[in-house]
Design an enzyme around this catalytic site. Sequence first.
Site, PDB file in Angstrom:
ATOM      1  N   GLU A 279       0.829  -1.205   0.000  1.00 45.05           N
ATOM      2  CA  GLU A 279       0.000   0.000   0.000  1.00 45.05           C
ATOM      3  C   GLU A 279       0.864   1.257   0.000  1.00 45.05           C
ATOM      4  O   GLU A 279       0.549   2.247  -0.678  1.00 45.05           O
ATOM      5  CB  GLU A 279      -0.920   0.005   1.224  1.00 45.05           C
ATOM      6  CG  GLU A 279      -1.902  -1.164   1.251  1.00 45.05           C
ATOM      7  CD  GLU A 279      -1.396  -2.357   2.033  1.00 45.05           C
ATOM      8  OE1 GLU A 279      -2.210  -3.018   2.693  1.00 45.05           O
ATOM      9  OE2 GLU A 279      -0.170  -2.630   1.980  1.00 45.05           O
TER      10      GLU A 279
ATOM     11  N   CYS B  55      -2.594  -4.008   7.162  1.00 46.67           N
ATOM     12  CA  CYS B  55      -2.212  -4.247   8.556  1.00 46.67           C
ATOM     13  C   CYS B  55      -2.687  -3.095   9.440  1.00 46.67           C
ATOM     14  O   CYS B  55      -2.791  -1.944   9.011  1.00 46.67           O
ATOM     15  CB  CYS B  55      -0.708  -4.447   8.674  1.00 46.67           C
ATOM     16  SG  CYS B  55       0.296  -3.068   8.084  1.00 46.67           S
TER      17      CYS B  55
ATOM     18  N   ARG C 244      14.790 -23.561  -4.564  1.00 47.45           N
ATOM     19  CA  ARG C 244      15.514 -23.316  -3.317  1.00 47.45           C
ATOM     20  C   ARG C 244      15.461 -21.831  -2.939  1.00 47.45           C
ATOM     21  O   ARG C 244      15.300 -21.473  -1.772  1.00 47.45           O
ATOM     22  CB  ARG C 244      16.977 -23.743  -3.455  1.00 47.45           C
ATOM     23  CG  ARG C 244      17.211 -25.237  -3.482  1.00 47.45           C
ATOM     24  CD  ARG C 244      18.711 -25.530  -3.586  1.00 47.45           C
ATOM     25  NE  ARG C 244      18.992 -26.969  -3.576  1.00 47.45           N
ATOM     26  CZ  ARG C 244      20.208 -27.490  -3.583  1.00 47.45           C
ATOM     27  NH1 ARG C 244      21.275 -26.672  -3.611  1.00 47.45           N
ATOM     28  NH2 ARG C 244      20.381 -28.801  -3.567  1.00 47.45           N
TER      29      ARG C 244
END
Length: 355
Positions: free
Chosen positions: A53, A81, A190
């Site tokens: 954001e 969040c 990996r």
Amino acid sequence: MNTDIKWMQRALQLAEYGRGNVSPNPMVGCVIVHDNLIIGEGWHRQYGGPHAEVRAIEDADRKGNADLLAESTAYVTLEPCSHTGKTPPCADLLIARKLRKVVVCNLDPNPLVSGRGIAKLLAAGIEVETGILEEEGMQLNRRFFTAMKQQRPYVILKWAETADGFIGRKGGQPVPISGALSNMRVHKWRAEEDAILVGFKTALADNPKLNVRHWEGRNPVRIVLDRYLQLPETHHLFDGTQTTIVVNFLEETVVPADPERYSDIHQVSYLKVDPEQEQIGQLLQGLFKRKIHSVFVEGGTTVINAFLQSGFWDEIRRCQGAIEIGEGVAAPLAKGVLIKSEKVESDLWSFYLNR
């Protein structure tokens, strides 16, 4: 709805660019749309760095679109969040910049967020819509969702076997099975996972480096199962070029309350498990405490079979080469649901999910 899907697809595409760089955070993308045009976009690029954001609003500002934000919709792949971690709360930023509407793909399963970001936006008078391309978002961040919901890393089992079903010669001696393109693909994988794990016999016989050599990317944390701490200190696992975690019965390294990314520390640490208890579950719990959210298990047969028997696995990636050796160490038997198979040169790759 079709318009929402289009912009969320773009946000998911942006989020993918963070793969291999943002864990233990999720991959997140954000697109800001005004009058059916993108005026700013961004993604979470690196653990500890600005969230999607923030990047998208910075992009809008840079392009001279700041005045349009109050009339715009932000499409974000994960609930903004609401708490201060490595960065300030994104929900507060969206409120401060007066976004008109926020469309969310997935709610955040992290208990520090878990609906609080949405509640903040609604309380500030911002219109919120959720669940757009929800399944696609969960697939993208399946490692993060597994870690948050099951308190363990996402587990991928990978092995290569000969056409007649062996992973090595008698006595555990390795045999080249897969081709150059398959090897490159494995090194790419990996780089996408937090950690790579092998058993004692594989470590002793092969002296592997377990790094990323045939692809550009971050080296994973190395994990080796060494019950009685018998591996030679001269092995590559202890060369200091990557972090190594030794899983054993004897010694434990105290984990700080909020450990930084182990891949940036480059030290040897020890994870102790109780031999009288279920060992795979203990191992995964210990790795979760160290903020390791995905493990790429590369062998050998005993270790892979232990994961299969425990049920603590999520994917299988099996490579079948063209050579035959007649006898040797038997390969594991794949379980789960076969999702797809594909040829890479003369190698046949098969992919299974634990459903």
